[in-house]
Design a protein around this motif. Structure first.
Motif, mmCIF file in Angstrom:
data_model
loop_
_atom_site.group_PDB
_atom_site.id
_atom_site.type_symbol
_atom_site.label_atom_id
_atom_site.label_comp_id
_atom_site.label_asym_id
_atom_site.label_seq_id
_atom_site.Cartn_x
_atom_site.Cartn_y
_atom_site.Cartn_z
ATOM 1 N N MET A 65 0.830 -1.205 0.000
ATOM 2 C CA MET A 65 0.000 0.000 0.000
ATOM 3 C C MET A 65 0.867 1.258 0.000
ATOM 4 O O MET A 65 0.585 2.229 -0.717
ATOM 5 C CB MET A 65 -0.933 -0.004 1.214
ATOM 6 C CG MET A 65 -2.072 -0.996 1.126
ATOM 7 S SD MET A 65 -3.155 -0.905 2.571
ATOM 8 C CE MET A 65 -4.450 -2.057 2.116
ATOM 9 N N LYS A 66 1.927 1.245 0.792
ATOM 10 C CA LYS A 66 2.809 2.413 0.871
ATOM 11 C C LYS A 66 3.492 2.653 -0.474
ATOM 12 O O LYS A 66 3.603 3.795 -0.937
ATOM 13 C CB LYS A 66 3.856 2.207 1.966
ATOM 14 C CG LYS A 66 4.734 3.429 2.212
ATOM 15 C CD LYS A 66 5.587 3.269 3.460
ATOM 16 C CE LYS A 66 4.751 3.333 4.718
ATOM 17 N NZ LYS A 66 5.568 3.406 5.942
ATOM 18 N N ALA A 67 3.943 1.585 -1.126
ATOM 19 C CA ALA A 67 4.633 1.717 -2.410
ATOM 20 C C ALA A 67 3.700 2.260 -3.496
ATOM 21 O O ALA A 67 4.107 3.089 -4.315
ATOM 22 C CB ALA A 67 5.208 0.370 -2.833
ATOM 23 N N ILE A 68 2.446 1.794 -3.504
ATOM 24 C CA ILE A 68 1.486 2.291 -4.486
ATOM 25 C C ILE A 68 1.184 3.761 -4.225
ATOM 26 O O ILE A 68 1.059 4.564 -5.159
ATOM 27 C CB ILE A 68 0.198 1.453 -4.468
ATOM 28 C CG1 ILE A 68 0.492 0.013 -4.896
ATOM 29 C CG2 ILE A 68 -0.852 2.064 -5.399
ATOM 30 C CD1 ILE A 68 -0.688 -0.922 -4.767
ATOM 31 N N ALA A 69 1.096 4.131 -2.944
ATOM 32 C CA ALA A 69 0.864 5.532 -2.594
ATOM 33 C C ALA A 69 2.001 6.412 -3.106
ATOM 34 O O ALA A 69 1.773 7.506 -3.633
ATOM 35 C CB ALA A 69 0.716 5.680 -1.086
ATOM 36 N N TYR A 70 3.244 5.941 -2.965
ATOM 37 C CA TYR A 70 4.392 6.691 -3.476
ATOM 38 C C TYR A 70 4.308 6.849 -4.998
ATOM 39 O O TYR A 70 4.572 7.928 -5.540
ATOM 40 C CB TYR A 70 5.699 5.972 -3.122
ATOM 41 C CG TYR A 70 6.145 6.111 -1.688
ATOM 42 C CD1 TYR A 70 6.015 7.322 -1.010
ATOM 43 C CD2 TYR A 70 6.720 5.039 -1.005
ATOM 44 C CE1 TYR A 70 6.430 7.454 0.313
ATOM 45 C CE2 TYR A 70 7.141 5.161 0.318
ATOM 46 C CZ TYR A 70 7.001 6.368 0.961
ATOM 47 O OH TYR A 70 7.416 6.492 2.264
ATOM 48 N N LYS A 71 3.962 5.759 -5.682
ATOM 49 C CA LYS A 71 3.847 5.819 -7.146
ATOM 50 C C LYS A 71 2.802 6.838 -7.566
ATOM 51 O O LYS A 71 3.026 7.657 -8.468
ATOM 52 C CB LYS A 71 3.505 4.425 -7.681
ATOM 53 C CG LYS A 71 3.394 4.341 -9.203
ATOM 54 C CD LYS A 71 1.960 4.381 -9.685
ATOM 55 C CE LYS A 71 1.194 3.135 -9.293
ATOM 56 N NZ LYS A 71 -0.206 3.153 -9.824
ATOM 57 N N ASN A 72 1.646 6.803 -6.890
ATOM 58 C CA ASN A 72 0.576 7.735 -7.229
ATOM 59 C C ASN A 72 0.967 9.181 -6.917
ATOM 60 O O ASN A 72 0.619 10.104 -7.669
ATOM 61 C CB ASN A 72 -0.701 7.364 -6.466
ATOM 62 C CG ASN A 72 -1.299 6.056 -6.947
ATOM 63 O OD1 ASN A 72 -0.997 5.586 -8.041
ATOM 64 N ND2 ASN A 72 -2.145 5.450 -6.123
ATOM 65 N N LEU A 73 1.673 9.382 -5.795
ATOM 66 C CA LEU A 73 2.152 10.726 -5.473
ATOM 67 C C LEU A 73 3.087 11.236 -6.565
ATOM 68 O O LEU A 73 3.013 12.400 -6.979
ATOM 69 C CB LEU A 73 2.881 10.724 -4.125
ATOM 70 C CG LEU A 73 2.029 10.893 -2.878
ATOM 71 C CD1 LEU A 73 2.846 10.589 -1.626
ATOM 72 C CD2 LEU A 73 1.470 12.307 -2.793
ATOM 73 N N GLY A 74 3.975 10.370 -7.021
ATOM 74 C CA GLY A 74 4.888 10.759 -8.087
ATOM 75 C C GLY A 74 4.151 11.229 -9.326
ATOM 76 O O GLY A 74 4.495 12.260 -9.918
#
Length: 343
Positions: free
Chosen positions: A184-193
């Motif tokens: 979940m954290k990694a997907i959140a980072y991708k979306n933030l990017g």
């Protein structure tokens, strides 16, 4: 041997604080609440083999609620393995009558995921309102927090597509702190990017690199391929096709983005072949929006850009719709017309 569930009313004691739970989960009573919550724990932590074993175990239990939970997770699992189509999964989920509040919410979250994959953003807004109302009725704890994180992650992506970037970033920043799993954290980072695509190359790269790092450490190939593909798109947009890394070129999205990088690299003949070969496999308006934008770049064709705007608009997307609008602006199209197209 079935274990006694000493923490029956408090799965937080189990699923928040322990890492190696595989053997414990295999010994759970399939009729218990802990076994049902373990379905969420296993899928959220990418323990797919154990998750499938647990689904089968609960489907053959003597508890009706356990069977209902397993049926909902089974449908999602079949979709993830591409053994069930998105429209069929939405239909099947709609007709499952769930007696528990948790499954009523998750049922709608899975529908929301499928609407997202179909790029039906207006339907997502409707379903998310229903989910938010039902979430308030679920007791605080691991299951509620996981469902809330799932919803927040989906809405982060949705608000990006709706071009409401401040809302998307708020969800993303919150998920950095509350996400229950590295996935979940990694997907959140991708979306933030991705929210910084048009604004800040350095921030974009920072968040994508953080996402890639997590998935590499997890050895999660499918997620890694997805993030790398989106990162390739962003690098190409910023005119750095030489910085792309192609781990896989199989899905429609991956092939379209590869064609984009070829166009920016000057290899237009190969890009044309890829776009021609994928056109008959496009499955939603969003993919057609991409297709005509890339054709516009390839042919320097104003008509293609208008087609791209049309399809992105039909999908409900306002973020990537800016791509053809920017191209039209660069071609000198009247600003009043562009304003009308942006509505």
């Amino acid at each position: 041997m079935v274990q006694k569930d000493t923490s029956f009313n408090n799965p937080d004691n189990i699923f928040r604080t322990s890492d190696n739970l595989d053997e414990y989960i295999k010994g759970l009573d399939p009729n218990s609440y802990l076994a049902r919550v373990a379905l969420e724990y296993t899928v959220s932590n990418s323990k797919i083999e154990l998750h499938e074993e647990l689904i089968d175990c609960l489907l053959h239990s003597g508890n009706q609620e356990s069977k209902e939970w397993a049926e909902v997770y089974k449908i999602d699992n079949l979709v993830s393995k591409q053994e069930l189509s998105l429209p069929d999964s939405i239909t099947q989920l709609t007709y499952i009558l769930c007696s528990s509040k948790e499954m009523s919410v998750l049922q709608k979250i899975f529908q929301l995921y499928n609407y997202y994959d179909l790029k039906a953003f207006q339907m997502i807004e409707i379903v998310s309102e229903l989910i938010n109302k039902e979430l308030k009725e679920i007791p605080d704890g691991y299951m509620k927090d996981s469902l809330q994180s799932r919803l927040d992650l989906a809405m982060q992506s949705v608000y990006t597509h709706l071009n409401e970037l401040e809302k998307a970033r708020i969800y993303g920043e919150n998920l950095k702190d509350i996400a229950l799993t590295p996935v979940m954290k990694a997907i959140a980072y991708k979306n933030l990017g991705m929210t910084y695509l048009y604004e800040d190359y350095d921030k974009l790269c920072t968040y994508f690199e953080m996402s890639l790092k997590i998935f590499k450490e997890m050895d999660n190939s499918d997620r890694l391929y997805n993030v790398q593909s989106k990162y390739n798109f962003a690098q190409t947009f910023w005119s750095y096709p030489d910085k792309t890394v192609w781990l896989r070129k199989e899905t429609i999205d991956e092939l379209q983005i590869y064609a984009y990088s070829l166009i920016k690299s000057g290899n237009k003949e190969e890009a044309h072949k890829i776009l021609d070969s994928t056109k008959n496999s496009l499955s939603n308006d969003f993919q057609f929006g991409y297709h005509y934008y890339f054709l516009g770049l390839l042919n320097d064709n104003e008509k293609n850009y208008y087609e791209s705007v049309k399809y992105f608009s039909k999908s409900g997307d306002r973020f990537f719709r800016q791509l053809p609008l920017i191209a039209l602006k660069e071609k000198g199209v009247d600003t009043s017309l562009l304003s009308a197209l942006s509505v």
